[in-house]
Each structure stands twice: as structure tokens, then as C-alpha cells.
Design an enzyme around this catalytic site. Structure first.
Site, PDB file in Angstrom:
ATOM      1  N   HIS A   4     -48.311 -51.642 -62.868  1.00 46.99           N
ATOM      2  CA  HIS A   4     -47.032 -52.014 -63.494  1.00 46.99           C
ATOM      3  C   HIS A   4     -46.273 -53.114 -62.766  1.00 46.99           C
ATOM      4  O   HIS A   4     -45.143 -53.438 -63.132  1.00 46.99           O
ATOM      5  CB  HIS A   4     -46.145 -50.771 -63.626  1.00 46.99           C
ATOM      6  CG  HIS A   4     -46.792 -49.680 -64.420  1.00 46.99           C
ATOM      7  ND1 HIS A   4     -47.550 -48.687 -63.836  1.00 46.99           N
ATOM      8  CD2 HIS A   4     -46.841 -49.460 -65.753  1.00 46.99           C
ATOM      9  CE1 HIS A   4     -48.020 -47.877 -64.786  1.00 46.99           C
ATOM     10  NE2 HIS A   4     -47.610 -48.328 -65.946  1.00 46.99           N
ATOM     11  N   ARG A  24     -29.515 -56.501 -63.049  1.00 44.95           N
ATOM     12  CA  ARG A  24     -28.761 -56.335 -61.804  1.00 44.95           C
ATOM     13  C   ARG A  24     -29.609 -56.809 -60.628  1.00 44.95           C
ATOM     14  O   ARG A  24     -29.095 -57.405 -59.676  1.00 44.95           O
ATOM     15  CB  ARG A  24     -28.332 -54.877 -61.630  1.00 44.95           C
ATOM     16  CG  ARG A  24     -27.283 -54.740 -60.548  1.00 44.95           C
ATOM     17  CD  ARG A  24     -26.414 -53.523 -60.719  1.00 44.95           C
ATOM     18  NE  ARG A  24     -25.733 -53.499 -61.985  1.00 44.95           N
ATOM     19  CZ  ARG A  24     -25.539 -52.419 -62.724  1.00 44.95           C
ATOM     20  NH1 ARG A  24     -25.980 -51.257 -62.322  1.00 44.95           N
ATOM     21  NH2 ARG A  24     -24.897 -52.492 -63.871  1.00 44.95           N
ATOM     22  N   ILE A  88     -29.995 -48.220 -55.600  1.00 45.21           N
ATOM     23  CA  ILE A  88     -28.564 -48.525 -55.712  1.00 45.21           C
ATOM     24  C   ILE A  88     -28.202 -48.378 -57.188  1.00 45.21           C
ATOM     25  O   ILE A  88     -28.618 -49.176 -58.015  1.00 45.21           O
ATOM     26  CB  ILE A  88     -28.210 -49.933 -55.164  1.00 45.21           C
ATOM     27  CG1 ILE A  88     -29.224 -50.989 -55.599  1.00 45.21           C
ATOM     28  CG2 ILE A  88     -28.111 -49.924 -53.651  1.00 45.21           C
ATOM     29  CD1 ILE A  88     -28.849 -52.402 -55.147  1.00 45.21           C
ATOM     30  N   GLU A 179     -26.846 -38.522 -61.901  1.00 46.01           N
ATOM     31  CA  GLU A 179     -27.604 -39.736 -62.210  1.00 46.01           C
ATOM     32  C   GLU A 179     -28.977 -39.280 -62.678  1.00 46.01           C
ATOM     33  O   GLU A 179     -29.119 -38.119 -63.040  1.00 46.01           O
ATOM     34  CB  GLU A 179     -27.640 -40.696 -61.010  1.00 46.01           C
ATOM     35  CG  GLU A 179     -28.116 -40.124 -59.703  1.00 46.01           C
ATOM     36  CD  GLU A 179     -29.611 -40.096 -59.524  1.00 46.01           C
ATOM     37  OE1 GLU A 179     -30.209 -39.020 -59.789  1.00 46.01           O
ATOM     38  OE2 GLU A 179     -30.195 -41.086 -59.087  1.00 46.01           O
ATOM     39  N   ASP A 204     -18.291 -43.419 -63.947  1.00 47.96           N
ATOM     40  CA  ASP A 204     -17.511 -42.687 -64.946  1.00 47.96           C
ATOM     41  C   ASP A 204     -17.151 -41.295 -64.433  1.00 47.96           C
ATOM     42  O   ASP A 204     -17.853 -40.730 -63.595  1.00 47.96           O
ATOM     43  CB  ASP A 204     -18.222 -42.621 -66.308  1.00 47.96           C
ATOM     44  CG  ASP A 204     -19.720 -42.380 -66.200  1.00 47.96           C
ATOM     45  OD1 ASP A 204     -20.457 -43.329 -65.894  1.00 47.96           O
ATOM     46  OD2 ASP A 204     -20.125 -41.227 -66.385  1.00 47.96           O
TER      47      ASP A 204
HETATM   48  N1  HPA Z   1     -25.186 -39.178 -66.681  1.00 43.97           N
HETATM   49  C1  HPA Z   1     -26.346 -39.548 -66.162  1.00 43.97           C
HETATM   50  N2  HPA Z   1     -26.501 -40.651 -65.467  1.00 43.97           N
HETATM   51  C2  HPA Z   1     -25.441 -41.437 -65.269  1.00 43.97           C
HETATM   52  C3  HPA Z   1     -24.197 -41.111 -65.781  1.00 43.97           C
HETATM   53  C4  HPA Z   1     -24.064 -39.917 -66.523  1.00 43.97           C
HETATM   54  O1  HPA Z   1     -22.990 -39.562 -67.008  1.00 43.97           O
HETATM   55  N3  HPA Z   1     -23.319 -42.101 -65.428  1.00 43.97           N
HETATM   56  C5  HPA Z   1     -24.034 -42.992 -64.705  1.00 43.97           C
HETATM   57  N4  HPA Z   1     -25.319 -42.591 -64.613  1.00 43.97           N
END
Ligand code: HPA
Length: 235
Positions: A4, A24, A88, A179, A204
Site C-alpha cells: 500500500h 494534513r 497526530i 478517536e 469537539d
Molecule cells: N468520534 C470519533 N472520532 C473522532 C471524533 C468523534 O466524535 N471526533 C474526532 N475524532
């Protein structure tokens, strides 16, 4: 070449910084590396190798989820002799104790993923960072006066779910954020006896639906990028 990754042997540095998003990786390479060269673009998963303050470093993407980071990190460790991968990424906070832009150095990743079981027979629902990268990141953050908290997180297989409450595995184990990749990265590093760390920026806050806006995102991730680059130079 691996299945890959199309870079030639020798075109990948011993230390790899790994965002989820290929664009990114391109942004970091373009803004922080000297003499950055695109060494692989199979499936548009970009890998760049260049120098940061005189140290060779590769920046390349993992894609999303345990299966994807499982493939890229395994090939990098196993076929390109990579010593250390620092993921990261971004995470969602399960708790309002965390704020947008907070930085987490992942101590343990809990997961419902069967990746580690089916790949290596690891039965645990959690895996630790591997090798010295985690400690080097903590020390480097101190020198840079950056606040980074060590924490357990949830590496989830699921982004969208019917039930909105914090999943049991995260609630039971005090996972402060979610994550989707650290668990598979740690599994590969453990099996192959390599170093792996995961640095996350809170993007978030799940209970309040606050989010870093699209415009803020690039700038918001700068402290994490600089911390990872500075740490890589000390590994
Ligand atoms: N869930 C899973 N992965 C993520 C989230 C989430 O709310 N925000 C950033 N990565």
C-alpha cells in the site's frame, strides 16, 4: 515498495508523523519540512520525507479507523524499518472537563475493536503506547510550555451510533475522549517491538456539540504539529 506504499526502501525516515488526513500530511510537509519530497501517493494517501531542523522525518497519513492505520503502520514498521510512529489526530471529548484545543498524550487506548485479537491474539480491551515516544513528548511539551494531559481514551470502531450516551467501555474505564486509530497502532507497535505514541487535539465536545470550526481547524492543530515535530527531533 510495500502493498500500500509505493516509496522505495530508504525513502521513508525512521520516524513518521501520522495524521489521519492526507491533506494534513501535505500541509505539514509543505509548511514545516525542508526539502520535502512526495515519496508515495498510492490511493491518495500521501507520504512526504524531508528534514525538520536537520533531522530526517516522514509525514504520511493513516486514513480513518483501525483497519486503515493497521495496514499503513504495519508496512512502515515491518517493510521500511520505521522505529517510531507518532499519530497526530483529533478527538471528541466525552466530558466538559476538556475544552476545545486541549492536547492529550494517549496513555492507554480502550477499544471494542477485534483488530489486536485477530491480528496477534491479544485478548485485552486496552493497549498502551509503546517505547519512549510518549515520555519524550511529555518532556518536550514541558520545555515548550505546552499543557498536555496524559489520559486514557476510547479508540472506537463506530462514528455514528443509535445510542447517544457514552458507550459502556468508555464510561467504565474513564476514557475522556474518543478517536478511532490509536488501538491498532499500539497493537502493531507492541507486536513488532517498535515505538508508538498518539497525540490528540480536542476538536469537539460531544455533550455540548461544540466544535472547532472548519476555518479554525488548520491553526488549531499547529501546537500539536509543532510538539510532534520537536519531539521527533529528540527521539
Ligand atoms: N468520534 C470519533 N472520532 C473522532 C471524533 C468523534 O466524535 N471526533 C474526532 N475524532
Amino acid at each position: 515498495m510495500s502493498i500500500h506504499i509505493s516509496a522505495k526502501k530508504g525513502e521513508i525516515a525512521p520516524i513518521v508523523l501520522m495524521p489521519g488526513d492526507p491533506l494534513r500530511a501535505k500541509y505539514i510537509a509543505g509548511n514545516f519540512l525542508q526539502d520535502a519530497k512526495l515519496v508515495s501517493q498510492t490511493r491518495n494517501i500521501f507520504y512526504y520525507t524531508g528534514n525538520y531542523k536537520g533531522n530526517p522525518i516522514t509525514i504520511g497519513a493513516s486514513g480513518m479507523g483501525c483497519p486503515s492505520i493497521g495496514i499503513y503502520s504495519y508496512e512502515l514498521y515491518n517493510e521500511y524499518d520505521v522505529d517510531c510512529i507518532i499519530r497526530i489526530g483529533t478527538c471528541g471529548a466525552y466530558t466538559t472537563d476538556l475544552k476545545l484545543f486541549d492536547l492529550i498524550n494517549v496513555d492507554r487506548a480502550f477499544s471494542e475493536s477485534t483488530y489486536a485479537l485477530h491480528a496477534f491474539g491479544y485478548n485485552n480491551d486496552h493497549l498502551y503506547h509503546e517505547g519512549k515516544a510518549y515520555a519524550v513528548i511529555n518532556d518536550t511539551a514541558q520545555e515548550m510550555n505546552l499543557n498536555v494531559q496524559a489520559a486514557a481514551i476510547h479508540s472506537s470502531d463506530v462514528f455514528y451510533r443509535a445510542e447517544q450516551s457514552t458507550p459502556d467501555i468508555a464510561a467504565t474505564n474513564n476514557c475522556v475522549a474518543v478517536e478511532m486509530e490509536a488501538f491498532a497502532l499500539f497493537a502493531n507497535a507492541k507486536y513488532l517491538k517498535k515505538s508508538a505514541a498518539t497525540l490528540l487535539t480536542v476538536s469537539d465536545i460531544i455533550p455540548t456539540h461544540e466544535q472547532i470550526s472548519a476555518e479554525e481547524r488548520e491553526k488549531a492543530l499547529l501546537p500539536m504539529m509543532e510538539l510532534a515535530l520537536e519531539s521527533a527531533g529528540r527521539l
